[in-house]
Design an enzyme around this catalytic site. Structure first.
Site, PDB file in Angstrom:
ATOM      1  N   LYS A   1      50.496  43.846  49.700  1.00 18.03           N
ATOM      2  CA  LYS A   1      49.883  42.935  48.723  1.00 18.03           C
ATOM      3  C   LYS A   1      49.760  41.494  49.233  1.00 18.03           C
ATOM      4  O   LYS A   1      49.959  40.526  48.506  1.00 18.03           O
ATOM      5  CB  LYS A   1      50.620  42.941  47.367  1.00 18.03           C
ATOM      6  N   SER A   2      49.451  41.392  50.515  1.00 17.03           N
ATOM      7  CA  SER A   2      49.283  40.059  51.114  1.00 17.03           C
ATOM      8  C   SER A   2      47.841  39.794  51.532  1.00 17.03           C
ATOM      9  O   SER A   2      47.558  38.784  52.167  1.00 17.03           O
ATOM     10  CB  SER A   2      50.168  39.939  52.362  1.00 17.03           C
TER      11      SER A   2
ATOM     12  N   THR B   1      45.936  42.562  52.956  1.00 19.42           N
ATOM     13  CA  THR B   1      45.722  43.518  54.056  1.00 19.42           C
ATOM     14  C   THR B   1      44.274  43.981  54.123  1.00 19.42           C
ATOM     15  O   THR B   1      43.662  44.009  55.190  1.00 19.42           O
ATOM     16  CB  THR B   1      46.603  44.773  53.838  1.00 19.42           C
TER      17      THR B   1
ATOM     18  N   HIS C   1      52.389  48.452  57.730  1.00 18.74           N
ATOM     19  CA  HIS C   1      53.320  47.611  56.973  1.00 18.74           C
ATOM     20  C   HIS C   1      54.693  47.648  57.656  1.00 18.74           C
ATOM     21  O   HIS C   1      55.649  47.051  57.158  1.00 18.74           O
ATOM     22  CB  HIS C   1      53.479  48.126  55.539  1.00 18.74           C
TER      23      HIS C   1
ATOM     24  N   TRP D   1      41.577  42.664  53.078  1.00 19.25           N
ATOM     25  CA  TRP D   1      40.672  41.581  53.496  1.00 19.25           C
ATOM     26  C   TRP D   1      40.733  41.428  55.018  1.00 19.25           C
ATOM     27  O   TRP D   1      39.705  41.368  55.699  1.00 19.25           O
ATOM     28  CB  TRP D   1      41.088  40.289  52.789  1.00 19.25           C
TER      29      TRP D   1
ATOM     30  N   GLY E   1      41.961  38.195  43.730  1.00 17.73           N
ATOM     31  CA  GLY E   1      41.545  37.762  45.056  1.00 17.73           C
ATOM     32  C   GLY E   1      41.535  36.260  45.244  1.00 17.73           C
ATOM     33  O   GLY E   1      40.632  35.708  45.872  1.00 17.73           O
TER      34      GLY E   1
ATOM     35  N   ARG F   1      41.847  42.748  42.632  1.00 13.26           N
ATOM     36  CA  ARG F   1      42.233  42.248  41.310  1.00 13.26           C
ATOM     37  C   ARG F   1      41.606  40.879  41.100  1.00 13.26           C
ATOM     38  O   ARG F   1      40.491  40.767  40.646  1.00 13.26           O
ATOM     39  CB  ARG F   1      43.780  42.208  41.199  1.00 13.26           C
TER      40      ARG F   1
HETATM   41  P1  A3P Z   1      45.553  39.854  43.865  1.00 10.07           P
HETATM   42  O1  A3P Z   1      46.348  40.950  43.244  1.00 10.07           O
HETATM   43  O2  A3P Z   1      46.271  38.539  43.818  1.00 10.07           O
HETATM   44  O3  A3P Z   1      44.169  39.746  43.331  1.00 10.07           O
HETATM   45  P2  A3P Z   1      46.584  44.119  49.955  1.00 10.07           P
HETATM   46  O4  A3P Z   1      45.237  44.347  50.542  1.00 10.07           O
HETATM   47  O5  A3P Z   1      47.618  43.716  50.947  1.00 10.07           O
HETATM   48  O6  A3P Z   1      47.006  45.258  49.106  1.00 10.07           O
HETATM   49  O7  A3P Z   1      46.468  42.837  49.018  1.00 10.07           O
HETATM   50  C1  A3P Z   1      45.784  42.907  47.794  1.00 10.07           C
HETATM   51  C2  A3P Z   1      45.466  41.505  47.345  1.00 10.07           C
HETATM   52  O8  A3P Z   1      44.362  40.980  48.109  1.00 10.07           O
HETATM   53  C3  A3P Z   1      45.000  41.479  45.898  1.00 10.07           C
HETATM   54  O9  A3P Z   1      45.397  40.204  45.414  1.00 10.07           O
HETATM   55  C4  A3P Z   1      43.498  41.596  46.062  1.00 10.07           C
HETATM   56  O10 A3P Z   1      42.763  41.219  44.942  1.00 10.07           O
HETATM   57  C5  A3P Z   1      43.276  40.666  47.243  1.00 10.07           C
HETATM   58  N1  A3P Z   1      41.998  40.913  47.926  1.00 10.07           N
HETATM   59  C6  A3P Z   1      41.357  42.080  48.115  1.00 10.07           C
HETATM   60  N2  A3P Z   1      40.222  41.882  48.799  1.00 10.07           N
HETATM   61  C7  A3P Z   1      40.126  40.561  49.047  1.00 10.07           C
HETATM   62  C8  A3P Z   1      39.146  39.753  49.699  1.00 10.07           C
HETATM   63  N3  A3P Z   1      38.056  40.278  50.238  1.00 10.07           N
HETATM   64  N4  A3P Z   1      39.375  38.429  49.773  1.00 10.07           N
HETATM   65  C9  A3P Z   1      40.494  37.898  49.238  1.00 10.07           C
HETATM   66  N5  A3P Z   1      41.438  38.604  48.588  1.00 10.07           N
HETATM   67  C10 A3P Z   1      41.272  39.929  48.498  1.00 10.07           C
END
Ligand code: A3P
Length: 301
Positions: A42-43, A45, A108, A47, A265, A263
């Protein structure tokens, strides 16, 4: 957690991933051209997976037309090493072994537990790291969306307690961050450490940095043709979230719906979820755990 976590090699490993982490340590052979997108869950990834894929293939897919990211989810194009989604571990190792070069995959797994061949070879690692405040909110909201319906929702208080104790998938988060941080300081050509917040702030600057780090810098012509802006747009939250391939269906053989990876983003959503005592407590933990490392985050109050 919907499954038990085990303290394995000094990290909290989801029980369903222990065998895969071990098998990769034993059998995985890295190649010099490999690119590994490493992160704490949830950092951002997904993206970074999209950006790493688009950047390292920018000579092959120079226009957006027919770009694989329009028709495949980043987790499909850039598979996780240790996630078999119910499949066989040996199949997963073979699948990665047979990927076209440059192979790009995600993990991870904390740095000390990566396969030795990844650590020893000249392959590149990009680590995406997120402010723990936003990381917590993202993880807690995500868990309640993907948890089995048979389990009750996890309250914010309960989730926060676990987060503060580091008892979360692949945690503690501070050890995870510091493992990659220290390696990026010692070997900057091997590990690139990127903060989600910095990438949001100046995406163009960091996209160029990633291209240089991966040894595929953009040319003057790429810059003037608008290629960098195209990649940024293609990988943006707004674009990816609205693609049919990311809106419907599940990932691999798994039961996780792809739409759950998107969610808000954005950075700073923590303010909508943190009370003052929570802010105080997590600020203190961040300060204590990262103290003296050189890694820091914007102060919260
Ligand atoms: P939020 O829950 O704060 O919206 P991971 O990919 O590590 O699971 O992280 C998910 C987080 O990255 C979520 O954050 C998600 O919405 C956000 N995210 C997904 N795609 C993104 C993008 N293209 N640019 C920026 N944030 C993105």
């Amino acid at each position: 957690q919907s499954y038990p976590l085990h303290l394995f090699q000094d990290f909290w490993c989801p029980g369903i991933h222990i065998d895969a982490v071990k098998s990769f340590q034993q059998y995985f052979q890295a190649k010099e051209s490999d690119v590994i997108v490493a992160s704490f869950p949830k950092s951002g990834t997904i993206w970074m997976k999209a950006l790493a894929f688009a950047i390292s293939n920018h000579q092959r897919f120079s226009s957006l037309e027919g770009h694989p990211l329009l028709t495949s989810n980043p987790h499909e194009l850039v598979p996780f090493m240790e996630f078999t989604f119910g499949g066989d571990i040996q199949d997963q190792i073979l699948r990665l072994a047979n990927m076209a070069e440059p192979r790009i995959f995600g993990t991870h797994t904390p740095f000390p537990s990566l396969p030795k061949s990844i650590k020893d070879s000249n392959c590149k690692i990009i680590y995406i790291c997120r402010d723990p405040f936003d990381n917590f909110v993202s993880a807690w909201t995500y868990f309640n969306k993907v948890k089995p319906v048979s389990l009750p929702p996890v309250s914010k208080e309960e989730a926060f307690e676990m987060y503060c104790n580091g008892v979360v998938d692949y945690g503690p988060w501070w050890s995870h961050m510091l493992g990659y941080w220290n390696e990026s300081v010692a070997k900057p050509n091997k590990v690139m450490f990127m903060k989600y917040e910095d990438l949001k702030e100046d995406t163009s600057f960091h996209v160029k940095r990633i291209a240089e780090f991966l040894g595929v810098p953009f040319t003057q012509e790429d810059e003037s043709s608008g290629m960098i802006e195209n990649i940024i747009k293609l990988c943006s939250f707004e674009k990816m979230k609205d693609l049919e391939v990311n809106k419907s269906g599940v990932i691999g053989r798994g039961s996780i719906e792809k739409k759950n990876f998107f969610r808000k983003g954005d950075k700073g959503d923590w303010v909508n979820h943190f009370s003052s005592p929570m802010t105080e407590k997590l600020s203190k933990i961040v300060d204590e755990k990262l103290s003296g490392s050189g890694l820091s985050f914007k102060k919260h109050s």
